[in-house]
Design a protein around this motif. Structure first.
Motif, PDB file in Angstrom:
ATOM      1  N   ASP A  58       0.869  -1.165   0.000  1.00  0.00           N
ATOM      2  CA  ASP A  58       0.000   0.000   0.000  1.00  0.00           C
ATOM      3  C   ASP A  58       0.914   1.226   0.000  1.00  0.00           C
ATOM      4  N   CYS A  59       0.335   2.403  -0.076  1.00  0.00           N
ATOM      5  CA  CYS A  59       1.143   3.618  -0.117  1.00  0.00           C
ATOM      6  C   CYS A  59       1.989   3.739   1.150  1.00  0.00           C
ATOM      7  N   GLY A  60       3.284   3.995   0.960  1.00  0.00           N
ATOM      8  CA  GLY A  60       4.199   4.087   2.082  1.00  0.00           C
ATOM      9  C   GLY A  60       4.874   2.778   2.435  1.00  0.00           C
ATOM     10  N   TYR A  61       4.626   1.723   1.647  1.00  0.00           N
ATOM     11  CA  TYR A  61       5.271   0.430   1.872  1.00  0.00           C
ATOM     12  C   TYR A  61       6.599   0.370   1.121  1.00  0.00           C
ATOM     13  N   VAL A  62       7.599  -0.271   1.746  1.00  0.00           N
ATOM     14  CA  VAL A  62       8.889  -0.513   1.108  1.00  0.00           C
ATOM     15  C   VAL A  62       9.197  -2.004   1.188  1.00  0.00           C
ATOM     16  N   CYS A  63       9.682  -2.554   0.087  1.00  0.00           N
ATOM     17  CA  CYS A  63      10.104  -3.954   0.046  1.00  0.00           C
ATOM     18  C   CYS A  63      11.560  -4.023  -0.399  1.00  0.00           C
ATOM     19  N   LEU A  64      12.370  -4.734   0.372  1.00  0.00           N
ATOM     20  CA  LEU A  64      13.768  -5.012   0.040  1.00  0.00           C
ATOM     21  C   LEU A  64      13.951  -6.520  -0.060  1.00  0.00           C
ATOM     22  N   ALA A  65      14.828  -6.952  -0.947  1.00  0.00           N
ATOM     23  CA  ALA A  65      15.090  -8.385  -1.069  1.00  0.00           C
ATOM     24  C   ALA A  65      16.576  -8.635  -1.264  1.00  0.00           C
ATOM     25  N   GLU A  66      17.033  -9.761  -0.722  1.00  0.00           N
ATOM     26  CA  GLU A  66      18.416 -10.183  -0.943  1.00  0.00           C
ATOM     27  C   GLU A  66      18.623 -10.644  -2.384  1.00  0.00           C
ATOM     28  N   GLN A  67      17.566 -11.226  -2.959  1.00  0.00           N
ATOM     29  CA  GLN A  67      17.680 -11.761  -4.312  1.00  0.00           C
ATOM     30  C   GLN A  67      16.333 -11.684  -5.013  1.00  0.00           C
ATOM     31  N   GLN A  68      16.367 -11.378  -6.319  1.00  0.00           N
ATOM     32  CA  GLN A  68      15.179 -11.443  -7.160  1.00  0.00           C
ATOM     33  C   GLN A  68      15.365 -12.569  -8.174  1.00  0.00           C
TER      34      GLN A  68
END
Length: 256
Positions: free
Chosen positions: A42-52
């Motif tokens: 949703d607005c204001g969400y951040v997603c980080l990943a080690e690998q895609q």
């Protein structure tokens, strides 16, 4: 290299940023951080990943995403108004400023929002929009600690921040710095004027005055000289006959 860590990233953020950050997700693996946010964000969400496993760039290009080496980050933001057409440019400027803060010099932005250092790509941005909700998903890939051993699928010159600075980069601190700059940038974007954008853009514009080839619809090639941006954020190009044409990033790719 130390893994991405939720607590370390949050600890490095100012309260003013945390107040606007609705949720931070740190994943070991994901198909794409943009895809994850399109499903759960949703607005204001951040997603980080080690690998895609299925990272992607502009124009359906594959974004090579080896594990535990780089920054793969996406942020969802709700934005309305004419300033949304400048979003990609403003995000590029924010990231260029981040690189300056960690000691990088001599870098810039290839319109609309690819980050380069001495002709080698450091990072890129993919922005996807939900027109009904005015929701934008801003995907960012930065080559941080990646080595040349991991570059077998990359079909263009590239370089990592570690190679430029000669030392490994703390990705948790870098992620926090990126999040801070993005949220501050997005918070003031609704009040931004074109004169302000143009002034900031001119500091980082790698194409200005350069000969470029515009690839349009995969068939048509147009040659000219880049002359900056117009109030819609389009690339201004002076053609061989002296006429001027403005191009939208949605329609073309640029070679220089």
């Amino acid at each position: 290299m130390p893994a991405l860590d939720y607590n370390q990233i949050i600890a490095a953020l100012d309260k003013s940023v945390i107040d606007k950050l609705k949720h931070l997700e740190v994943l070991a693996e994901v198909s794409s951080t943009n895809t994850w946010l399109s499903q759960y964000g949703d607005c204001g969400y951040v997603c980080l990943a080690e690998q895609q496993t299925a990272g992607r760039g502009r124009g359906n290009n594959i974004w090579v995403s080896p594990s535990a080496s780089n920054i793969y980050l996406s942020l969802t933001w709700c934005l309305d108004g004419t300033q949304s057409q400048w979003l990609g440019l403003e995000i590029g400027i924010a990231l260029a400023q981040v690189l300056s803060e960690i000691g990088i010099t001599g870098h810039g932005i290839k319109w609309p929002n690819d980050l380069y250092w001495q002709g080698q790509k450091i990072g890129g941005i993919l922005i996807e929009r939900n027109y009904q909700s005015h929701r934008f998903i801003i995907g960012i890939g930065i080559n941080v600690n990646m080595s040349k051993i991991e570059d077998t699928a990359i079909n263009q010159p590239w370089i990592s921040l570690r190679q430029i600075l000669g030392a490994p980069i703390d990705r948790n601190k870098l992620a926090a710095l990126i999040i801070s700059h993005l949220i501050k940038c997005l918070s003031i974007l609704p009040t931004r004027t074109f004169n302000e954008l143009q002034k900031n853009w001119s500091q980082w514009d790698l194409l200005i005055g350069k000969s470029v080839i515009i690839h349009q619809h995969k068939l048509n090639k147009i040659k000219g000289v880049a002359k900056g941006i117009d109030p819609q954020g389009r690339l201004i190009v002076t053609l061989a006959d002296g006429s001027q044409k403005n191009f939208s990033s949605a329609d073309i790719s640029v070679r220089w």
